[in-house]
Motif scaffolding. Structure first.
Motif, PDB file in Angstrom:
ATOM      1  N   ARG A  10       0.657  -1.314   0.204  1.00 27.71           N
ATOM      2  CA  ARG A  10       0.103   0.163   0.080  1.00 27.71           C
ATOM      3  C   ARG A  10       0.261   1.190  -0.377  1.00 27.71           C
ATOM      4  O   ARG A  10       1.530   1.134   1.007  1.00 27.71           O
ATOM      5  CB  ARG A  10      -1.172   0.028   1.381  1.00 27.71           C
ATOM      6  CG  ARG A  10      -2.276   0.888   0.949  1.00 27.71           C
ATOM      7  CD  ARG A  10      -2.979   1.091   2.169  1.00 27.71           C
ATOM      8  NE  ARG A  10      -3.523   0.086   2.771  1.00 27.71           N
ATOM      9  CZ  ARG A  10      -4.613  -0.938   1.483  1.00 27.71           C
ATOM     10  NH1 ARG A  10      -4.831   0.447   1.290  1.00 27.71           N
ATOM     11  NH2 ARG A  10      -5.681  -1.438   1.784  1.00 27.71           N
ATOM     12  N   ALA A  13       0.637   7.900  -3.634  1.00 26.18           N
ATOM     13  CA  ALA A  13       0.444   8.056  -4.693  1.00 26.18           C
ATOM     14  C   ALA A  13       0.769   9.838  -4.550  1.00 26.18           C
ATOM     15  O   ALA A  13      -0.405  10.048  -4.339  1.00 26.18           O
ATOM     16  CB  ALA A  13      -0.125   7.843  -5.585  1.00 26.18           C
ATOM     17  N   VAL A  26      -3.439   4.025  -2.728  1.00 24.22           N
ATOM     18  CA  VAL A  26      -3.606   2.950  -3.967  1.00 24.22           C
ATOM     19  C   VAL A  26      -3.739   1.822  -2.716  1.00 24.22           C
ATOM     20  O   VAL A  26      -2.862   1.287  -2.317  1.00 24.22           O
ATOM     21  CB  VAL A  26      -2.095   3.520  -4.466  1.00 24.22           C
ATOM     22  CG1 VAL A  26      -1.776   2.615  -5.575  1.00 24.22           C
ATOM     23  CG2 VAL A  26      -1.663   4.510  -5.412  1.00 24.22           C
ATOM     24  N   THR A 299       8.820   1.380  -6.709  1.00 24.12           N
ATOM     25  CA  THR A 299       7.914   2.455  -7.599  1.00 24.12           C
ATOM     26  C   THR A 299       8.023   2.698  -9.033  1.00 24.12           C
ATOM     27  O   THR A 299       9.446   2.150  -9.003  1.00 24.12           O
ATOM     28  CB  THR A 299       7.774   3.651  -7.024  1.00 24.12           C
ATOM     29  OG1 THR A 299       7.807   3.792  -5.171  1.00 24.12           O
ATOM     30  CG2 THR A 299       7.593   5.198  -7.761  1.00 24.12           C
ATOM     31  N   HIS A 346       0.237  -3.329 -11.920  1.00 23.80           N
ATOM     32  CA  HIS A 346      -0.762  -3.321 -10.423  1.00 23.80           C
ATOM     33  C   HIS A 346      -0.119  -4.780 -10.074  1.00 23.80           C
ATOM     34  O   HIS A 346      -0.249  -5.278  -8.914  1.00 23.80           O
ATOM     35  CB  HIS A 346      -1.163  -2.649 -10.870  1.00 23.80           C
ATOM     36  CG  HIS A 346      -1.648  -1.637 -10.706  1.00 23.80           C
ATOM     37  ND1 HIS A 346      -2.739  -0.800 -11.374  1.00 23.80           N
ATOM     38  CD2 HIS A 346      -0.613  -0.481 -10.477  1.00 23.80           C
ATOM     39  CE1 HIS A 346      -2.419   0.043 -11.136  1.00 23.80           C
ATOM     40  NE2 HIS A 346      -1.306   0.267 -10.839  1.00 23.80           N
ATOM     41  N   HIS A 351       3.262   0.409  -8.139  1.00 21.93           N
ATOM     42  CA  HIS A 351       3.558   1.668  -7.010  1.00 21.93           C
ATOM     43  C   HIS A 351       4.036   2.532  -8.792  1.00 21.93           C
ATOM     44  O   HIS A 351       5.388   2.555  -8.964  1.00 21.93           O
ATOM     45  CB  HIS A 351       3.829   2.528  -6.616  1.00 21.93           C
ATOM     46  CG  HIS A 351       3.464   4.330  -6.684  1.00 21.93           C
ATOM     47  ND1 HIS A 351       1.994   4.804  -6.136  1.00 21.93           N
ATOM     48  CD2 HIS A 351       4.092   4.944  -6.192  1.00 21.93           C
ATOM     49  CE1 HIS A 351       2.340   5.477  -6.334  1.00 21.93           C
ATOM     50  NE2 HIS A 351       3.115   5.998  -6.422  1.00 21.93           N
ATOM     51  N   ARG A 381      -5.966  10.140 -14.661  1.00 16.66           N
ATOM     52  CA  ARG A 381      -5.978   8.753 -12.947  1.00 16.66           C
ATOM     53  C   ARG A 381      -6.075   7.416 -13.335  1.00 16.66           C
ATOM     54  O   ARG A 381      -6.114   6.715 -12.739  1.00 16.66           O
ATOM     55  CB  ARG A 381      -7.291   9.052 -12.829  1.00 16.66           C
ATOM     56  CG  ARG A 381      -7.536  10.450 -12.278  1.00 16.66           C
ATOM     57  CD  ARG A 381      -6.431  11.194 -11.352  1.00 16.66           C
ATOM     58  NE  ARG A 381      -6.674  12.991 -11.109  1.00 16.66           N
ATOM     59  CZ  ARG A 381      -6.522  13.322 -10.416  1.00 16.66           C
ATOM     60  NH1 ARG A 381      -5.823  12.553  -9.176  1.00 16.66           N
ATOM     61  NH2 ARG A 381      -6.687  14.770 -10.545  1.00 16.66           N
ATOM     62  N   ASP A 384      -1.081   5.792 -10.941  1.00 20.60           N
ATOM     63  CA  ASP A 384      -0.929   5.983  -9.480  1.00 20.60           C
ATOM     64  C   ASP A 384      -0.382   7.594  -9.109  1.00 20.60           C
ATOM     65  O   ASP A 384      -0.933   7.352  -8.262  1.00 20.60           O
ATOM     66  CB  ASP A 384      -0.173   5.003  -8.717  1.00 20.60           C
ATOM     67  CG  ASP A 384      -0.712   3.219  -9.012  1.00 20.60           C
ATOM     68  OD1 ASP A 384      -1.658   3.110  -9.064  1.00 20.60           O
ATOM     69  OD2 ASP A 384       0.152   2.483  -8.858  1.00 20.60           O
TER      70      ASP A 384
END
Length: 435
Positions: A10, A13, A26, A299, A346, A351, A381, A384
């Protein structure tokens, strides 16, 4: 395989658009199974975090390649390469790769040492690298292998030298073409343990075979930047390590942020949707291997698309045509490709941050595609988070062009100052970075 990934994650973002930051939630995603794992020399419970990485591309296999694409002779010689780790550690692991090879690759020995001037290493600093307890290893076509754990201290930002004794029939079939620094090949013989540079009389400017350095311990993890030449750092000062990911790593260190790896798997000439005989597999097809599967990464920053837009208009060339396929793409094509990359990220619990495509003085039809894609990256959108590289670099009076001080001179690639501005813009997407 000697790697640990969290099953879920988790993150916060940070959207960086117009200088405003809004924190979004996220949710966790299940990890997808690894599809093409490398073999590990040992099966220990060590948790590794990638400290340095590069992405390979196949060397064009034609009878008479132009000099730019001719690999040095390496059979029975030592290849010495310098890498700069972005995360410290006391135990190290190297990955060697024959990912694009069509023949077995024999490695007779590998050492890692602290770098001195040029091809020289610091006396007493070399450590032998083993694979399953052996110095020699043979990698079949397409095979990759992680070394045994190496009791070798790595310091963030301190250059390391990796020396590889190539087998008597070794051929370089893949490389990272724009390394941005000099690598070395010795005269005949095994010179991995040499302290002075005397034997290393051939220079080249690519990376080969060594694709990853990882360190063990409790770390904050890593961010990987993946994209094309603007991530790779093309036209920055040679040998100065001035790509925007490298600048970002230095900024975070100077700010006293919790140590975190900043990795670069950009490939100059790379495209989102199409592969190239010169510029590597498409980002979409290489994303899992070159970003999502790097140990410790949480990330990913993706910036890609300018070559997809431009290469359809490049003239076809006889012989080696690096820009083929000259495929016309629309904004919708690129957006669909981005969505597939996001879905892959994902599935791995990552992320993923989208970087807007920077100005390139494009003709109107191509500029319209860039603008539409950027509008979707900012407002769709689907990512993230967003880094607005376009806004960071564009000339306010002429937004289809780079700001003069940020232009390296070709109106596409940033200068050192431009790459520094990109790093400043990207700092906001780093979890826990001081701003």
């Amino acid at each position: 395989m000697n790697r640990l990934f969290p099953v879920w994650r988790r993150c916060a973002a940070v959207w960086v658009t117009g200088g405003l930051a809004a924190v979004l939630s996220v949710h966790a995603y299940a990890q997808a199974p690894t599809q093409r794992p490398a073999q590990s020399a040992t099966q220990s419970p060590t948790a590794w975090t990638t400290s340095w990485s590069t992405a390979l591309q196949e060397i064009p296999r034609i009878a008479e390649p132009p000099p730019l694409y001719q690999a040095p002779a390496v059979a029975g010689r030592t290849v010495r390469q310098i890498i700069v780790p972005t995360l410290s550690g006391t135990t190290t692991q190297l990955r060697i790769s024959n990912r694009y090879g069509t023949r077995p690759l024999t490695i007779a020995g590998v050492t890692v040492a602290r770098s001195a001037a040029g091809a020289a290493i610091e006396p007493g600093s070399a450590s032998v690298v083993t694979f399953g307890g052996k110095r020699e290893v043979v990698l079949g076509p397409g095979m990759e292998m992680d070394s045994d754990a190496i009791p070798f201290k790595v310091t963030r930002g301190a250059p390391l030298t990796v020396s590889v004794d190539a087998g008597s029939d070794a051929v370089m079939q893949a490389w990272h073409r724009i390394a941005g620094r000099v690598s070395y090949v010795s005269s005949e013989g095994r010179h991995a343990g040499d302290i002075p540079a005397a034997a290393f009389n051939v220079r080249f400017t690519q990376y080969a075979w060594i694709t990853r350095l990882a360190v063990s311990g409790e770390h904050k993890g890593g961010l990987v930047a993946i994209g094309d030449s603007i991530t790779d750092g093309l036209r920055s000062t040679f040998g100065a390590d001035r790509s925007w990911p490298s600048e970002l790593s230095r900024r975070l260190a100077a700010a006293g942020a919790t140590p975190m790896a900043i990795l670069n798997t950009g490939i100059s000439g790379n495209r989102l949707l199409s592969g190239s005989v010169c510029y590597g597999d498409s980002l979409e097809s290489r994303f899992e291997h070159d970003a999502a599967e790097l140990p410790g990464v949480h990330t990913v920053v993706v910036m890609i698309g300018i070559n997809d837009i431009n290469f359809s208009s490049m003239p076809a060339r006889r012989g080696l045509d690096c820009d083929t396929p000259h495929k016309v793409v629309s904004a919708d094509d690129l957006i669909a490709g981005y969505r597939r990359v996001i879905a892959t990220a994902h599935r791995h619990g990552l992320h993923i941050v989208g970087g807007t495509i920077t100005p390139a003085a494009l003709p109107p039809a191509r500029e319209a595609i860039r603008l539409k894609v950027n509008e979707w990256i900012r407002d769709g959108r689907a990512f993230d988070g967003v880094v607005d590289f376009d806004k960071a670099l564009r000339d306010p009076a002429h937004p289809d062009r780079l700001k003069t001080s940020f232009d390296s001179g070709d109106h596409v690639h940033p200068s050192d100052a431009g790459y520094a501005a990109m790093a400043l813009a990207a700092e906001g997407v780093v979890p826990g970075a001081k701003r």
